[in-house]
Design an enzyme around this catalytic site. Sequence first.
Site, mmCIF file in Angstrom:
data_model
loop_
_atom_site.group_PDB
_atom_site.id
_atom_site.type_symbol
_atom_site.label_atom_id
_atom_site.label_comp_id
_atom_site.label_asym_id
_atom_site.label_seq_id
_atom_site.Cartn_x
_atom_site.Cartn_y
_atom_site.Cartn_z
ATOM 1 N N CYS A 110 0.878 -1.110 0.021
ATOM 2 C CA CYS A 110 -0.025 0.112 0.069
ATOM 3 C C CYS A 110 1.043 1.298 -0.150
ATOM 4 O O CYS A 110 1.370 1.684 -1.021
ATOM 5 C CB CYS A 110 -0.830 0.073 1.112
ATOM 6 S SG CYS A 110 -2.367 1.065 0.929
ATOM 7 N N HIS A 218 -3.577 -5.236 0.601
ATOM 8 C CA HIS A 218 -3.112 -5.704 1.790
ATOM 9 C C HIS A 218 -3.137 -7.168 2.268
ATOM 10 O O HIS A 218 -3.871 -7.695 2.941
ATOM 11 C CB HIS A 218 -4.100 -4.883 3.011
ATOM 12 C CG HIS A 218 -3.707 -3.517 3.011
ATOM 13 N ND1 HIS A 218 -3.077 -2.723 4.081
ATOM 14 C CD2 HIS A 218 -4.439 -2.418 2.493
ATOM 15 C CE1 HIS A 218 -2.940 -1.466 3.873
ATOM 16 N NE2 HIS A 218 -4.009 -1.274 2.653
ATOM 17 N N GLU A 220 -1.437 -8.439 4.469
ATOM 18 C CA GLU A 220 -1.330 -8.906 5.878
ATOM 19 C C GLU A 220 -2.786 -8.807 6.702
ATOM 20 O O GLU A 220 -2.537 -9.261 7.901
ATOM 21 C CB GLU A 220 -0.431 -7.669 6.530
ATOM 22 C CG GLU A 220 -1.032 -6.359 6.868
ATOM 23 C CD GLU A 220 -1.609 -5.581 5.764
ATOM 24 O OE1 GLU A 220 -2.458 -4.509 6.341
ATOM 25 O OE2 GLU A 220 -1.314 -5.714 4.749
#
Length: 244
Positions: A110, A218, A220
């Site tokens: 990001c 994202h 994660e």
Amino acid sequence: MSRPVLGVIACNRMVGSEVAQAVMNRYIRAAMIYADVAALIIPSLPDLMTAAEVASRIDGILLTGSPSNVATRLYGDEGGDGPFDDGRDEIAMSMVDHMIDARKPVFGICRGFQEINVALGGTLRRDTSASDTLIRHHAPDDVDFDAMFDHRHPVELANGGMLSNAYAKGALDVNSVHFQGIGTLADGLTVEARAPDGLIEAYSARPNGAPLLAVQWHPEWGTENDADSQTYFHLLGKALRGNL
């Protein structure tokens, strides 16, 4: 054998009434679990340290997402909406340069995806949730935090690219939580994925032999329940071990 050591960039964030060096646990945990690495947090305090002091002591770097935006002056623009984090900008940009000089992996998510592009000479656009020519790349303002990450779209993977080879398929369904994106891609970067509207969502390179891979989404977030997201961090682990 000892595991590789990953540097993870921190942001300058307000915690109560004080400024703290902060990075969300989800970035560090996903990297440590699925890349199987140790990790050190890199403070964004350029008045107290330099990237050169850090680069030689880690095996790779992860530039994370953040609520802050890259300063527009760094890519030849002006204005733009904050918040900004000048300390992170300075350390992150310098870390990119020093890690590439050291031929060590550079990965981004990001904001990290955006700042690597700027560090290498590219530009950003700031209308990815407001342009009539793009799909909406961010959820509406009135949704809660979890629902924000439920905002998703497909990305098409470039044939023969690092990601398409790793996933062995031509497309992924990814979350989309960004107001800014790639304007002009920096020279030397290769497109790895695009959104349906053509916006670049991932790129790779090997500048000076350093493995470089960054994504706009994202991985994660909810990694434990998403095999595709785990694959991104598997690639990070391979890169830190010299196997990518």
